[in-house]
Design a protein around this motif. Sequence first.
Motif, PDB file in Angstrom:
ATOM      1  N   TYR A  56       8.688  -1.129  -1.619  1.00 12.25           N
ATOM      2  CA  TYR A  56       8.056  -0.995  -0.305  1.00 12.25           C
ATOM      3  C   TYR A  56       9.105  -0.710   0.765  1.00 12.25           C
ATOM      4  CZ  TYR A  56       4.631  -1.879   3.372  1.00 12.25           C
ATOM      5  OH  TYR A  56       3.790  -1.747   4.441  1.00 12.25           O
ATOM      6  N   SER A  57      10.231  -1.426   0.704  1.00 10.44           N
ATOM      7  CA  SER A  57      11.298  -1.204   1.685  1.00 10.44           C
ATOM      8  C   SER A  57      11.894   0.191   1.550  1.00 10.44           C
ATOM      9  CB  SER A  57      12.390  -2.262   1.509  1.00 10.44           C
ATOM     10  OG  SER A  57      11.873  -3.560   1.704  1.00 10.44           O
ATOM     11  N   ILE A  58      12.069   0.646   0.310  1.00  9.39           N
ATOM     12  CA  ILE A  58      12.606   1.988   0.095  1.00  9.39           C
ATOM     13  C   ILE A  58      11.655   3.036   0.677  1.00  9.39           C
ATOM     14  CG2 ILE A  58      13.163   3.701  -1.683  1.00  9.39           C
ATOM     15  CD1 ILE A  58      14.126   1.338  -3.424  1.00  9.39           C
ATOM     16  N   GLY A  59      10.364   2.850   0.422  1.00 11.42           N
ATOM     17  CA  GLY A  59       9.386   3.774   0.974  1.00 11.42           C
ATOM     18  C   GLY A  59       9.364   3.759   2.487  1.00 11.42           C
ATOM     19  N   PHE A  60       9.526   2.581   3.068  1.00 10.91           N
ATOM     20  CA  PHE A  60       9.533   2.444   4.524  1.00 10.91           C
ATOM     21  C   PHE A  60      10.684   3.248   5.119  1.00 10.91           C
ATOM     22  CE2 PHE A  60      10.020   0.653   8.662  1.00 10.91           C
ATOM     23  CZ  PHE A  60       8.795   0.100   9.007  1.00 10.91           C
ATOM     24  N   ILE A  61      11.876   3.090   4.538  1.00  8.77           N
ATOM     25  CA  ILE A  61      13.048   3.806   5.058  1.00  8.77           C
ATOM     26  C   ILE A  61      12.884   5.304   4.870  1.00  8.77           C
ATOM     27  CG2 ILE A  61      15.526   4.157   4.726  1.00  8.77           C
ATOM     28  CD1 ILE A  61      15.722   1.172   4.037  1.00  8.77           C
ATOM     29  N   ALA A  62      12.384   5.724   3.689  1.00  6.07           N
ATOM     30  CA  ALA A  62      12.171   7.155   3.446  1.00  6.07           C
ATOM     31  C   ALA A  62      11.139   7.721   4.411  1.00  6.07           C
ATOM     32  CB  ALA A  62      11.734   7.379   1.998  1.00  6.07           C
ATOM     33  N   GLY A  63      10.111   6.933   4.718  1.00  7.27           N
ATOM     34  CA  GLY A  63       9.081   7.396   5.636  1.00  7.27           C
ATOM     35  C   GLY A  63       9.596   7.620   7.047  1.00  7.27           C
ATOM     36  N   CYS A  64      10.599   6.865   7.444  1.00 10.52           N
ATOM     37  CA  CYS A  64      11.182   7.053   8.779  1.00 10.52           C
ATOM     38  C   CYS A  64      11.792   8.445   8.927  1.00 10.52           C
ATOM     39  CB  CYS A  64      12.245   5.983   9.042  1.00 10.52           C
ATOM     40  SG  CYS A  64      11.593   4.311   9.236  1.00 10.52           S
ATOM     41  N   TRP A  65      12.262   9.004   7.829  1.00 13.16           N
ATOM     42  CA  TRP A  65      12.806  10.359   7.857  1.00 13.16           C
ATOM     43  C   TRP A  65      11.711  11.407   7.692  1.00 13.16           C
ATOM     44  CZ3 TRP A  65      18.081  11.087   8.628  1.00 13.16           C
ATOM     45  CH2 TRP A  65      18.860   9.931   8.527  1.00 13.16           C
ATOM     46  N   ALA A  66      10.722  11.109   6.843  1.00 12.78           N
ATOM     47  CA  ALA A  66       9.705  12.104   6.506  1.00 12.78           C
ATOM     48  C   ALA A  66       8.598  12.214   7.551  1.00 12.78           C
ATOM     49  CB  ALA A  66       9.088  11.768   5.144  1.00 12.78           C
TER      50      ALA A  66
END
Length: 396
Positions: A56-66
């Motif tokens: 979930y944390s990895i997805g959160f960080i990736a979403g900040c860029w995407a």
Amino acid sequence: MLHSLTLASRTPVLIALILGVCLVQVGNGILQVLLPIRLAEAMAPPLAVGAVASGYSIGFIAGCWAAPWLIGRIGMVRAFGAFALLAGAVTVCLEVLPNPWAWTGMRVLMGMSYVGMLTVAESWLAARAGPGARGSVFSLYMVACKVAVVGGQMLLASPDLPGAWLIAAAAVCYALSLLPVAAVRELPPSMTAAQARMPWRYVRVSPVAFVGCLVIGLCNTAVTGIGPAYLAGMGHSATVIAVIMSGVQVGSTVVQWPIGRLSDRRDRRLVILALAGTSAATALLIAAAGGASETILFVLFTLWGSAALSLYAICVAHANDHAPPGEAVALSSALLLSWALGAALGPMLATLAMECFGSRALFVYVGAVSGVLALFSAWRRWRMPQQRDPPAPQRP
């Protein structure tokens, strides 16, 4: 008077956005408690449990860029709809594929969807609230989100609802969150793809806000995640721990809106300085209190939560006061990224300090990091005393 009329005309938009995010938070509240329980019942190995949480944390960080990239290409409403429907579909798959390793990938997608919806909502709120009311609007937004999360978690208190129904309820909440946002008749703020710049280029917009979001992640996740274990180590019962930790949320919920109103009338850097200083001082008092009485700890934890958990709304409002025109989306994503990085590092740094110096080092760490934010806010206020928050717009 004119500013009040202008804000009143925007109220339906603000209510729709807050309602949409609240539905998302109800779904999050359900899954935050349900998924660890399901993993424990399935006797999943610790590595798998950690992978699901980290996904979930990895997805959160990736979403900040995407998220800014996607929003710049298809617009806010369509992007919010895409993220909401993706979150709902993936949530259904949690029941269809009850495998911890499959759940890890799904939680990555859910983290991306969540930050995408927050980016749309918070940037739209910032653009429509206006400088003279941003503190109040974001404070009400934070209060509503906290109530929604608790409401979702309370659904698990009903023994008559099986896990499959709860997962279905979370999926429905994600999907329904699109309705109030799609029903808004007002056009959302525009953003071109070229404005989805590298997030860290926005640090110069408001260094205090970015450091504040980083500190919030470093400290708040450490206390909410490790605080119960700290209290258990002090010999307190589960009931006492629950009461003391509830004070953290109750305190911030009660004072959030008055603090937001205050920040609309004062230099927000001074409000951030006061909140960070109070958080630092209270954390050090908790460390010094040690095995104090339950009443004293409840008061201290409540005071700490009142200051520490109220910071985010003020930091976001302050950053948006100085945002370049048309770039609220990328700025909101960058602020969420700053918080996410702090949230990923905070529990690890706190536990490292506890291993080296004992359990009380948790709140010494929190006090020291919060103190850095207070000193940085004071330094920025001293170096740039003329950088005031813009006055409330006077429009007919």
